[in-house]
Design a protein around this motif. Structure first.
Motif, PDB file in Angstrom:
ATOM      1  N   CYS A  98      -6.798   3.270  -1.189  1.00 46.85           N
ATOM      2  CA  CYS A  98      -7.094   3.281   0.247  1.00 46.85           C
ATOM      3  C   CYS A  98      -8.405   2.586   0.610  1.00 46.85           C
ATOM      4  O   CYS A  98      -8.597   2.204   1.774  1.00 46.85           O
ATOM      5  N   HIS A  99      -9.293   2.427  -0.362  1.00 50.03           N
ATOM      6  CA  HIS A  99     -10.641   1.917  -0.070  1.00 50.03           C
ATOM      7  C   HIS A  99     -10.668   0.608   0.722  1.00 50.03           C
ATOM      8  O   HIS A  99     -11.452   0.479   1.681  1.00 50.03           O
ATOM      9  N   VAL A 115     -10.121   1.382   4.704  1.00 50.21           N
ATOM     10  CA  VAL A 115     -10.786   2.436   5.467  1.00 50.21           C
ATOM     11  C   VAL A 115     -11.612   1.866   6.617  1.00 50.21           C
ATOM     12  O   VAL A 115     -11.651   2.440   7.718  1.00 50.21           O
ATOM     13  N   ILE A 174      -6.640  10.315   4.454  1.00 55.90           N
ATOM     14  CA  ILE A 174      -6.617  10.583   3.014  1.00 55.90           C
ATOM     15  C   ILE A 174      -8.031  10.773   2.481  1.00 55.90           C
ATOM     16  O   ILE A 174      -8.300  11.689   1.686  1.00 55.90           O
ATOM     17  N   TYR A 175      -8.963   9.913   2.880  1.00 55.03           N
ATOM     18  CA  TYR A 175     -10.361  10.059   2.470  1.00 55.03           C
ATOM     19  C   TYR A 175     -10.905  11.429   2.874  1.00 55.03           C
ATOM     20  O   TYR A 175     -11.598  12.093   2.095  1.00 55.03           O
ATOM     21  N   CYS A 213      -5.444   5.981   5.894  1.00 57.94           N
ATOM     22  CA  CYS A 213      -6.411   5.910   4.794  1.00 57.94           C
ATOM     23  C   CYS A 213      -7.631   6.781   5.093  1.00 57.94           C
ATOM     24  O   CYS A 213      -8.161   7.450   4.201  1.00 57.94           O
ATOM     25  N   ARG A 214      -8.072   6.770   6.344  1.00 55.15           N
ATOM     26  CA  ARG A 214      -9.193   7.620   6.716  1.00 55.15           C
ATOM     27  C   ARG A 214      -8.819   9.097   6.602  1.00 55.15           C
ATOM     28  O   ARG A 214      -9.640   9.939   6.219  1.00 55.15           O
ATOM     29  N   GLN A 255      -2.731   0.560   8.249  1.00 53.09           N
ATOM     30  CA  GLN A 255      -2.850   1.814   7.511  1.00 53.09           C
ATOM     31  C   GLN A 255      -4.247   2.425   7.575  1.00 53.09           C
ATOM     32  O   GLN A 255      -4.526   3.425   6.902  1.00 53.09           O
ATOM     33  N   ARG A 256      -5.130   1.874   8.398  1.00 52.45           N
ATOM     34  CA  ARG A 256      -6.513   2.354   8.442  1.00 52.45           C
ATOM     35  C   ARG A 256      -6.589   3.847   8.772  1.00 52.45           C
ATOM     36  O   ARG A 256      -7.294   4.612   8.094  1.00 52.45           O
ATOM     37  N   TRP A 291       0.832  -1.210   0.000  1.00 51.97           N
ATOM     38  CA  TRP A 291       0.000   0.000   0.000  1.00 51.97           C
ATOM     39  C   TRP A 291       0.863   1.255   0.000  1.00 51.97           C
ATOM     40  O   TRP A 291       0.606   2.192  -0.777  1.00 51.97           O
ATOM     41  N   VAL A 342       1.014   4.323  -2.843  1.00 54.34           N
ATOM     42  CA  VAL A 342       0.747   5.737  -2.555  1.00 54.34           C
ATOM     43  C   VAL A 342       1.919   6.603  -3.023  1.00 54.34           C
ATOM     44  O   VAL A 342       1.726   7.640  -3.675  1.00 54.34           O
TER      45      VAL A 342
END
Length: 275
Positions: free
Chosen positions: A186-187, A190, A204-205, A201-202, A197-198, A149, A153
């Motif tokens: 990232c989906h 999330v 980034i969202y 990722c959140r 990496q949760r 991941w 990125v």
């Protein structure tokens, strides 16, 4: 100039003037000179603030600054040619105070919450994001999924940095495209409570519309390094002095830091400018 550019304590300035020039000034007189210079500089600093507000890109950052032993923060709002400093608390109202309704440019900042309410064009700092990704990999060195991941990125970011569009319409389409690519990367993580990496990722969202403004607008940097560089001189001064002792002293320090920082950014000789 000895105080601001040389960052000398008042005792050293006294020693220098008396030893080399046979001039003795009390510490009280030296302090008074600083305040008089700052009072003289108010109009010039007002012009610096106006230039920052008129700039197409402004970098913002903050760092700690103690006054009379009490914690507070110095904020910097900078452009390639101007530096504006002020000491306040750490709330979002500082952003509104400096970047008022007249500001129509792009704000570049880190992910600190005081910048979240700004509703104009906004570029978040990729240096901070990549640093956090690197730190996460250090914590989980054997997580193959995290490694894959992170590499995806970083690769997408480098591709975005390398992109050159002939016009704004093409660049805007490319910005939207890389945003969607990053969301897809990232989906899967999330809502995965077990994914290392949760959290990133959140993040980034949440900030996806503020990560690739540099693709659409080539004059916008992808990082906030300029703000950190503008603070460096003041941070060194803080380490030497420990801060300021009064509101008047702080106001004078911020005024002269804005003035000298702007002269430094434009390569002007501070002693000549003082004269």
């Amino acid at each position: 100039t000895l105080r601001e550019e040389g960052r000398l304590p008042f005792e050293k300035i006294q020693w220098y003037l008396e030893t080399l020039h046979q001039v003795h000034l009390s510490k009280g007189e030296l302090v008074a000179i600083i305040h008089r210079a700052a009072a003289h500089a108010q109009e010039a600093v007002g012009q610096i603030r106006a230039a920052v507000r008129a700039s197409p890109v402004v970098h913002a950052d903050e760092t700690g600054w103690r006054q009379d032993g009490k914690n507070g923060y110095v904020w910097t709002f900078s452009t390639p040619t101007h530096r504006y400093f002020l000491r306040r608390g750490r709330g979002k109202e500082v952003v509104d105070e400096v970047l008022d309704a007249s500001f129509s440019g792009v704000l570049v900042s880190d992910f600190y919450a005081a910048y979240h309410h700004y509703d104009g064009p906004h570029q978040r700092c990729w240096t901070h994001l990549l640093r956090d990704i690197h730190a996460l990999r250090d914590v989980y060195p054997d997580d193959a999924g995290l490694k894959t991941w992170a590499e995806a990125v970083v690769t997408l970011y480098r591709q975005a940095k390398a992109f050159v569009g002939p016009n704004e319409q093409v660049r805007e389409r490319q910005r939207l495209a890389v945003e969607q690519c990053l969301l897809q990367i990232c989906h899967p993580f999330v809502h995965d409570a077990l994914a290392a990496q949760r959290t990133l990722c959140r993040r980034i969202y949440h900030f996806i519309r503020e990560l690739f403004m540099f693709v659409q607008y080539p004059h916008v940097p992808s990082d906030n390094n300029a703000a950190e560089r503008s603070l460096r001189h003041l941070v060194t001064s803080r380490k030497i002095s420990g801060g300021t002792r009064s509101t008047t002293g702080t106001d004078s320090k911020m005024t002269l830091s804005s003035l000298f920082g702007t002269w430094r950014a434009t390569g002007l000789n501070p002693l000549d400018q003082c004269c």
